[in-house]
Motif scaffolding. Structure first.
Motif, PDB file in Angstrom:
ATOM      1  N   GLY A  68      27.699  33.483   3.527  1.00 33.99           N
ATOM      2  CA  GLY A  68      27.715  32.053   3.302  1.00 33.99           C
ATOM      3  C   GLY A  68      26.316  31.480   3.352  1.00 33.99           C
ATOM      4  O   GLY A  68      25.389  32.119   3.858  1.00 33.99           O
ATOM      5  N   THR A  69      26.165  30.255   2.814  1.00 27.41           N
ATOM      6  CA  THR A  69      24.870  29.589   2.872  1.00 27.41           C
ATOM      7  C   THR A  69      25.050  28.084   2.724  1.00 27.41           C
ATOM      8  O   THR A  69      25.998  27.622   2.088  1.00 27.41           O
ATOM      9  CB  THR A  69      23.928  30.103   1.761  1.00 27.41           C
ATOM     10  N   PHE A  70      24.132  27.354   3.353  1.00 30.80           N
ATOM     11  CA  PHE A  70      24.108  25.910   3.163  1.00 30.80           C
ATOM     12  C   PHE A  70      23.097  25.524   2.088  1.00 30.80           C
ATOM     13  O   PHE A  70      23.017  24.365   1.706  1.00 30.80           O
ATOM     14  CB  PHE A  70      23.752  25.203   4.464  1.00 30.80           C
ATOM     15  N   GLY A  71      22.283  26.482   1.657  1.00 29.75           N
ATOM     16  CA  GLY A  71      21.286  26.194   0.630  1.00 29.75           C
ATOM     17  C   GLY A  71      21.994  25.719  -0.624  1.00 29.75           C
ATOM     18  O   GLY A  71      23.084  26.189  -0.949  1.00 29.75           O
ATOM     19  N   GLY A  72      21.401  24.786  -1.311  1.00 32.95           N
ATOM     20  CA  GLY A  72      22.025  24.332  -2.543  1.00 32.95           C
ATOM     21  C   GLY A  72      22.956  23.159  -2.346  1.00 32.95           C
ATOM     22  O   GLY A  72      23.503  22.641  -3.306  1.00 32.95           O
ATOM     23  N   SER A  73      23.144  22.732  -1.101  1.00 30.40           N
ATOM     24  CA  SER A  73      23.973  21.546  -0.930  1.00 30.40           C
ATOM     25  C   SER A  73      23.090  20.404  -0.428  1.00 30.40           C
ATOM     26  O   SER A  73      22.028  20.625   0.150  1.00 30.40           O
ATOM     27  CB  SER A  73      25.089  21.813   0.065  1.00 30.40           C
ATOM     28  N   LYS A  74      23.559  19.209  -0.689  1.00 32.42           N
ATOM     29  CA  LYS A  74      22.776  18.055  -0.274  1.00 32.42           C
ATOM     30  C   LYS A  74      22.833  17.910   1.235  1.00 32.42           C
ATOM     31  O   LYS A  74      23.818  18.299   1.878  1.00 32.42           O
ATOM     32  CB  LYS A  74      23.333  16.800  -0.949  1.00 32.42           C
ATOM     33  N   LEU A  75      21.790  17.312   1.777  1.00 29.22           N
ATOM     34  CA  LEU A  75      21.740  17.121   3.221  1.00 29.22           C
ATOM     35  C   LEU A  75      22.882  16.227   3.683  1.00 29.22           C
ATOM     36  O   LEU A  75      23.412  16.376   4.778  1.00 29.22           O
ATOM     37  CB  LEU A  75      20.393  16.487   3.581  1.00 29.22           C
ATOM     38  N   SER A  76      23.279  15.299   2.811  1.00 28.98           N
ATOM     39  CA  SER A  76      24.313  14.358   3.216  1.00 28.98           C
ATOM     40  C   SER A  76      25.684  15.008   3.274  1.00 28.98           C
ATOM     41  O   SER A  76      26.479  14.704   4.157  1.00 28.98           O
ATOM     42  CB  SER A  76      24.345  13.190   2.238  1.00 28.98           C
ATOM     43  N   SER A  77      25.939  15.934   2.359  1.00 31.52           N
ATOM     44  CA  SER A  77      27.289  16.507   2.337  1.00 31.52           C
ATOM     45  C   SER A  77      27.358  17.829   3.097  1.00 31.52           C
ATOM     46  O   SER A  77      28.357  18.137   3.724  1.00 31.52           O
ATOM     47  CB  SER A  77      27.748  16.721   0.897  1.00 31.52           C
ATOM     48  N   ARG A  78      26.276  18.602   3.076  1.00 31.90           N
ATOM     49  CA  ARG A  78      26.197  19.890   3.775  1.00 31.90           C
ATOM     50  C   ARG A  78      27.419  20.780   3.506  1.00 31.90           C
ATOM     51  O   ARG A  78      28.198  21.103   4.402  1.00 31.90           O
ATOM     52  CB  ARG A  78      26.017  19.652   5.271  1.00 31.90           C
ATOM     53  N   LEU A  79      27.574  21.115   2.265  1.00 29.92           N
ATOM     54  CA  LEU A  79      28.681  21.995   1.896  1.00 29.92           C
ATOM     55  C   LEU A  79      28.271  23.443   2.153  1.00 29.92           C
ATOM     56  O   LEU A  79      27.157  23.850   1.828  1.00 29.92           O
ATOM     57  CB  LEU A  79      29.031  21.832   0.417  1.00 29.92           C
ATOM     58  N   LEU A  80      29.186  24.179   2.736  1.00 33.33           N
ATOM     59  CA  LEU A  80      28.933  25.599   2.977  1.00 33.33           C
ATOM     60  C   LEU A  80      29.481  26.400   1.801  1.00 33.33           C
ATOM     61  O   LEU A  80      30.662  26.301   1.472  1.00 33.33           O
ATOM     62  CB  LEU A  80      29.628  26.038   4.271  1.00 33.33           C
ATOM     63  N   ALA A  81      28.609  27.180   1.173  1.00 31.12           N
ATOM     64  CA  ALA A  81      29.071  28.054   0.088  1.00 31.12           C
ATOM     65  C   ALA A  81      29.381  29.413   0.683  1.00 31.12           C
ATOM     66  O   ALA A  81      28.575  29.966   1.430  1.00 31.12           O
ATOM     67  CB  ALA A  81      27.987  28.174  -0.973  1.00 31.12           C
ATOM     68  N   THR A  82      30.561  29.939   0.377  1.00 29.46           N
ATOM     69  CA  THR A  82      30.930  31.247   0.912  1.00 29.46           C
ATOM     70  C   THR A  82      31.362  32.177  -0.214  1.00 29.46           C
ATOM     71  O   THR A  82      31.887  31.745  -1.232  1.00 29.46           O
ATOM     72  CB  THR A  82      32.111  31.142   1.898  1.00 29.46           C
ATOM     73  N   GLY A  83      31.133  33.458   0.019  1.00 24.95           N
ATOM     74  CA  GLY A  83      31.655  34.485  -0.877  1.00 24.95           C
ATOM     75  C   GLY A  83      32.631  35.330  -0.086  1.00 24.95           C
ATOM     76  O   GLY A  83      32.378  35.627   1.082  1.00 24.95           O
TER      77      GLY A  83
END
Lengths: 368, 546
Positions: A68-83
């Motif tokens: 997973g990573t938080f990179g690529g999401s806006k600071l306001s939303s902080r979406l976690l991307a997972t594989g």
């Protein structure tokens, strides 16, 4: 005398296998993710408060999460991307954990590695997430575009598909430039330029590439660290790309002829597979590697006096050297995940296969 | 005191330091490190507080977002979907705006004149704005269309088809590139039984989205109603292939398929019937005035007809069968026909029909019974014809004969054999061949005996698989018990072979008394003739449940 210390501040055992951990940007929280015994996935969000851990959120999925990573999401939303193990890419919003904010079947097989850049948290340009999978392909996703990757790097028809173990973004210093580096199980490293959509550089380092990371994602490519099976750590100086081979030899193990184009430094450490490498967000010359024996090594890269020199009328890069600042064995099992806190220098979290995660304190980093 | 002793031992301070080094240094380091960690941890709690504060402000600032570059490699159209995405030109300008006030290096490079030019250039600006407007307008229209669609869906739920059609039409007017609108409107047309319009709408939907299963399904239904059955079948088949688990599609697909098959059969039958009819008309004397047939073409009535029995037999070439009687149609005007009620005709196995015509003594007056497989007007016309049609269509299970006692030509039916085959049939490979041959031999014991002798008893399981039935078994046993014993032939192989046939155990449960006595005879015979050991015999007896 002034060596940094690696101290396990808080330890917590869980009842599932941990694969990755990430600090939530701009908070004292981090997520850990992994696989329950029935191979379903779980993500937990913890907050450290007063030397203790507080479980804030937990959610589950039918397939185990690999990375997973938080990179690529806006600071306001902080979406976690997972594989996950099923090849699906999800974006999770911790405010609304019932269903993923974005979901697509990214790969046919397990997603081994993920990295994110852009948004507004790291780097310039479009928010993008790159995933590497066992199916041999590397895909770049934009969360604004559903179901369709914005770029796909995969072997041509008929070529053998190598298991992709590592991906990393770099060179994202303006809104157009961007590079994706991918490492494969046969030791291949490929560097794709997303601006020109071409393969910019490739090499083979003989051992499967477990982790690749640029020292910074949002600057002109500077250094690339690759860690491999059989305990090798390689540092490439990416600043100066030579047009043909002809580098000064820096190691005895691998000749530069075989590696081509970039000067590099290799080091043996951990006495086992080096699973990962993470650069300190506050100092790009310092990075931590995690090994298969449960050990952590803290490294510092020392630049040479001059980074380039002239050779036959052409500029050639010069590699510096690595010094080991500290090492520490935390566990008997391999370290599966490690992440520096982006907001607090010296604070980190790491997971290992003994179903335990640890909040670490690394002292004296300000001295380097 | 201690220091003084040390001083006495070590003369120089340097020496003292060296000696202290391992222990004191380590102590100092440990102390330092502990202090570091303590500091860090206390700092950490401060930091936690700070982060919480920061987090809440970050959340508040969420609304302030600057534009992002477009999605990589996406066509312009895809970008339209995301109204937040600015065009590249706007982005480059905003990127320049982002130069912060303390970034002196960037300001040094900043080309003021160029920037001014850019701002002044009205064409660029206008173009970008018109693009933007277009995007916005398109998005608005699309939203409007979707709203109309939702309204339409509500009407559909209430089964107000006209209102729904109106809504969908509006939606299509706003945004004509969505297959869903057409497909939904098609449903309404279908419900309103306006099949032509439904088909057109489905076709439009399919041009927008070729694999839209619902549209295919609906077009199939519409075409079915328009009696374009072949096309309907094609549509439904494609829909079925795309969604094999959809029961509704499967059901409709099957019903249309059956219909198509039915029609094919019917056309064949009609053709056949018409052919027969024209032939029949030649030989018939129709009371045309009394019994006019409105369906038949008028000119047929005008054909001068005389009763010519021989012409019919000439024109239809029935296969001639030896020992069989060709029954010619008999024409009786309706008023002279029998008034007796219909009588059920006994259906008999072909073997027993033999030469008897007596089973057909029952007289039926078949004026009102219409055979469904035949076309209507053919049956109405004359019942004699019907008998022929029946024979032609191979359905003689219930044979209706005319007022006269007549049997149809029998050669078509496999059951109706008037003569025995002249020679013993070849060795069968499967049960079908065996049963065919067995039936043909018509229980002629001599033939059966010859036939069985040709067959290797051990092959029974292979021949019969699991289609041996009790009747055949007892027939075989009786042949074995009579003919084989009489001819002094070995029977053990047959007996053993039969036991190997599948489901034999079940069959033995139904053996009759006569079969059992046959068995006794056979066992005795095999014991005497083949000197079968008693244990084998005992086993066999067990197998036959004796």
């Amino acid at each position: 005398m002034d060596k940094p210390q690696i101290i396990s501040h808080i330890e917590k055992s869980v009842n599932y296998s941990l694969f990755d951990c990430r600090w939530m940007p701009c908070s004292a929280k981090f997520v850990v993710m992994g696989s329950l015994p029935n191979s379903s996935g779980v993500i937990q969000l913890y907050e450290i408060s007063g030397g203790d851990l507080k479980l804030i959120k937990e959610f589950k999925s039918d397939k185990a999460f690999k990375c997973g990573t938080f990179g690529g999401s806006k600071l306001s939303s902080r979406l976690l991307a997972t594989g996950d193990f099923d090849g699906r890419l999800h974006l999770w919003d911790f405010e609304k954990p019932d269903s993923p904010a974005y979901s697509c079947k990214a790969h046919k097989e397990i997603i081994n590695c993920i990295d994110g850049v852009g948004g507004l948290s790291t780097g310039c340009g479009a928010p993008e997430i790159v995933t590497g999978s066992r199916d041999g392909s590397v895909k770049v996703w934009d969360p604004r575009q559903k179901d369709k990757p914005v770029a796909v790097m995969e072997p041509e028809e008929g070529e053998t598909k190598r298991d992709c173990w590592a991906v990393g973004f770099g060179n994202s210093y303006n809104s157009e430039e961007r590079i994706v580096c991918a490492g494969y199980d046969n030791g291949d490293i490929k560097m794709f330029d997303l601006k020109t959509m071409s393969l910019r550089w490739e090499t083979n380092i003989k051992n499967g590439v477990c982790c690749l990371e640029f020292d910074r994602r949002d600057i002109k490519i500077n250094k690339l660290v690759a860690t491999t099976l059989e305990s090798k750590v390689l540092v490439f100086d990416m600043r100066t790309q030579h047009s043909k081979d002809g580098f000064p030899h820096l190691t005895e193990k691998l000749s530069n002829h075989e590696l081509g184009f970039f000067p590099f430094w290799t080091f043996q450490a951990h006495k086992s597979t080096v699973w990962l490498c993470r650069h300190l967000p506050q100092n790009r010359e310092i990075f931590m590697t995690g090994g298969g024996s449960g050990s952590l090594c803290l490294w510092k890269y020392n630049y040479p006096d001059k980074r380039t020199k002239m050779l036959d009328g052409e500029e050639v890069g010069v590699i510096g050297n690595l010094s080991l600042l500290q090492n520490s064995t935390l566990s008997t099992q391999p370290i599966s995940g490690f992440d520096w806190s982006p907001d607090k220098q010296g604070l980190a979290v790491c997971t290992s296969f003994d179903q335990t995660f640890r909040v670490l304190i690394v002292t004296k980093l300000n001295l380097f | 005191m201690s220091i003084r002793t040390e001083k006495r031992l070590f003369n120089t301070p340097n020496q003292i330091f060296k000696a202290m080094n391992p222990s004191i240094e380590l102590q100092k380091q440990i102390k330092d490190n502990a202090e570091d960690v303590r500091k860090f941890v206390s700092d950490l709690s401060n930091w936690e507080e700070e982060m919480k504060r920061k987090e809440s402000t970050a959340r508040a600032a969420a609304s302030k977002e600057s534009s992002l570059p477009p999605v990589r490699n996406s066509s312009v159209k895809q970008d339209l979907n995301n109204s937040k995405t600015a065009n590249p030109l706007g982005d480059s300008r905003s990127a320049k705006k982002r130069i912060s006030s303390n970034d002196y290096a960037a300001w040094e490079k900043f080309d003021v004149e160029k920037a001014c030019e850019e701002i002044d250039d009205p064409s660029l600006k206008k173009k970008s704005e018109s693009d933007k407007d277009k995007i916005i307008r398109e998005n608005q229209l699309r939203d409007e269309a979707n709203e109309e669609k939702e309204k339409g869906n509500q009407f559909v739920k209430k089964e107000k088809w006209d209102n729904a059609i109106e809504c969908y039409s509006k939606a299509i007017k706003c945004f004509s590139q969505d297959a869903i609108f057409y497909c939904n409107r098609a449903l309404c047309y279908l419900k309103k039984k306006d099949y032509r319009a439904a088909e057109t709408d489905c076709t439009s939907a399919l041009t927008l989205d070729g694999s839209y299963v619902k549209a295919l399904h609906r077009r199939g239904l519409a075409r079915k109603e328009l009696s374009q059955l072949d096309e309907a079948l094609e549509d439904l088949k494609r829909a079925f292939d795309l969604e094999p688990n959809n029961t509704a599609i499967a059901r409709d697909f099957n019903s249309v398929k059956m219909k198509v098959d039915q029609i094919r059969i019917n056309t064949i039958l009609i053709q056949e019937a018409q052919r027969l009819e024209t032939e029949a008309e030649v030989m018939m004397d129709i009371g045309s005035d009394k019994n006019p047939d409105p369906i038949l073409p008028a000119k047929k009535h005008r054909i001068p007809t005389t009763t010519k029995k021989d012409t019919s037999s000439n024109s239809i070439t029935w296969p001639t069968v030896e020992n069989s009687v060709v029954i010619e149609p008999v024409i009786i005007p309706p008023h002279k026909r029998s008034k007796k009620p219909l009588v059920r005709v006994q259906v008999q196995e072909s073997a027993n029909i033999g030469a008897t015509t007596s089973s057909f003594e029952a007289v039926t007056s078949a004026t009102d019974t219409s055979n469904k497989t035949n076309s209507q007007h053919a049956t109405k016309k004359n019942l004699e014809l019907k008998t022929k049609c029946e024979v032609k269509s191979d359905a003689p299970s219930v044979i209706q004969s005319g007022a006269s006692s007549s049997t149809p030509p029998t050669s078509k039916s496999p059951y109706v054999t008037s003569s025995l085959p002249k020679e013993v049939p070849p060795i069968p490979k499967n049960s079908v061949q065996f049963l065919g041959a067995w039936r043909q031999m018509n229980l002629n014991k001599e033939m059966c005996f010859q036939y069985l002798k040709k067959i290797n008893g051990q092959d029974f399981p292979k021949i019969f698989q699991d289609s041996l039935d009790g009747n055949i078994l007892s027939q075989i046993l009786s042949v074995l018990a009579t003919e084989f014993v009489a001819a002094n032939e070995p029977v053990l192989a047959y007996l053993q072979g039969l036991t190997q046939v599948r489901r034999f155990r079940t069959l033995t449960l139904f053996l009759s008394q006569s079969d059992k006595s046959n068995m006794e005879v056979l066992f005795k015979h095999t014991q005497n003739l083949e000197k079968t050991p008693t244990d084998v015999l005992e086993n066999l007896k067990k197998e036959y449940e004796l």
